[in-house]
Design a protein around this motif. Structure first.
Motif, short mmCIF file in Angstrom:
data_model
loop_
_atom_site.label_atom_id
_atom_site.label_comp_id
_atom_site.label_asym_id
_atom_site.label_seq_id
_atom_site.Cartn_x
_atom_site.Cartn_y
_atom_site.Cartn_z
N LEU A 254 0.99 -1.19 -0.03
CA LEU A 254 0.09 -0.02 -0.07
C LEU A 254 0.82 1.21 -0.07
O LEU A 254 0.67 2.29 -0.79
N ALA A 255 1.86 1.11 0.90
CA ALA A 255 2.68 2.48 0.40
C ALA A 255 3.39 2.76 -0.73
O ALA A 255 3.44 3.73 -1.32
N VAL A 256 3.92 1.43 -1.27
CA VAL A 256 4.51 1.70 -2.77
C VAL A 256 3.38 2.20 -3.78
O VAL A 256 3.49 3.14 -4.57
N ALA A 257 2.25 1.73 -3.49
CA ALA A 257 1.04 2.09 -4.44
C ALA A 257 0.75 3.54 -4.12
O ALA A 257 0.33 4.25 -5.17
N GLY A 258 0.93 3.89 -3.01
CA GLY A 258 0.64 5.36 -2.47
C GLY A 258 1.75 6.17 -2.83
O GLY A 258 1.32 7.46 -3.22
N LEU A 259 2.76 5.79 -3.61
CA LEU A 259 3.89 6.72 -4.41
C LEU A 259 3.38 7.00 -5.68
O LEU A 259 3.83 7.92 -6.51
N ILE A 260 2.47 6.14 -6.26
CA ILE A 260 2.22 6.46 -7.58
C ILE A 260 1.59 7.61 -7.95
O ILE A 260 2.03 8.31 -9.16
N PRO A 261 0.62 8.05 -7.20
CA PRO A 261 0.32 9.48 -7.29
C PRO A 261 1.30 10.50 -7.44
O PRO A 261 1.24 11.43 -8.49
N PHE A 262 2.20 10.56 -6.57
CA PHE A 262 3.39 11.60 -6.61
C PHE A 262 4.16 11.44 -7.91
O PHE A 262 4.56 12.37 -8.55
N LEU A 263 4.36 10.17 -8.26
CA LEU A 263 5.25 9.74 -9.38
C LEU A 263 4.50 10.11 -10.67
O LEU A 263 5.19 10.87 -11.51
N TRP A 264 3.31 9.94 -10.59
CA TRP A 264 2.31 10.30 -11.95
C TRP A 264 2.36 11.97 -11.99
O TRP A 264 2.51 12.44 -13.09
N ALA A 265 2.08 12.67 -10.83
CA ALA A 265 2.11 14.19 -10.99
C ALA A 265 3.31 14.69 -11.43
O ALA A 265 3.53 15.58 -12.12
N ALA A 266 4.52 14.13 -10.75
CA ALA A 266 6.09 14.41 -11.20
C ALA A 266 6.09 14.42 -12.63
O ALA A 266 6.58 15.27 -13.57
#
Length: 150
Positions: free
Chosen positions: A11-23
């Protein structure tokens, strides 16, 4: 036990996806239209990061509140106070532009990590928590940095 529980890791790694997508969106390397994604994932990557980070920063402060329940006496007061500081920071310092919001968000996440160091020293967190949170925070701050300077 120093092993990160699988659900927390996933879940924590999945939670990074929106940050990575936004970047990536802030850099102009992708868009929601390229992937046939919902419109909410389109637009300005910096604003996406502000929206998502503005949820995650207080959420992470809330996890510290849960850890604070393990403290007693004066340490309990310090732990509860520290656990609400990131959420209050974001409430009072949201910024007036995407850039200032991201700068304030970066300060909030950096402060959150410092608070997590204190919680680790106070032995309020699981043994695996701090090392894991350092890694996640580095990724989050890198993404926010991209948003600030993109």
């Amino acid at each position: 036990m120093n092993r990160i529980p699988a659900p927390a890791l996933l879940l924590a790694v999945a939670g990074l996806i929106p940050f990575l997508w936004a970047a990536l969106t802030a850099l102009g390397l992708t868009s929601a239209a390229d992937w046939n994604l919902p419109a909410v994932l389109g637009g300005d990557g910096r604003l996406l990061m502000v929206r998502y980070g503005g949820i995650i920063l207080p959420f992470m402060a809330g996890t510290l509140w849960g850890f604070a329940t393990r403290a007693t006496g004066g340490l309990a007061f310090a732990a509860y106070t520290a656990s609400v500081a990131p959420a209050l920071w974001w409430f009072f310092m949201p910024g007036t532009t995407a850039e200032t919001a991201l700068i304030n968000m970066a300060i909030g996440f950096a402060a959150l990590l410092l608070i997590e160091v204190a919680f680790d020293r106070w032995e309020l967190t699981p043994p695996w928590w701090l090392a894991f949170r350092i890694q996640l925070t580095i990724v989050v701050l890198a993404c926010i940095g991209i948003g600030i300077w993109a």
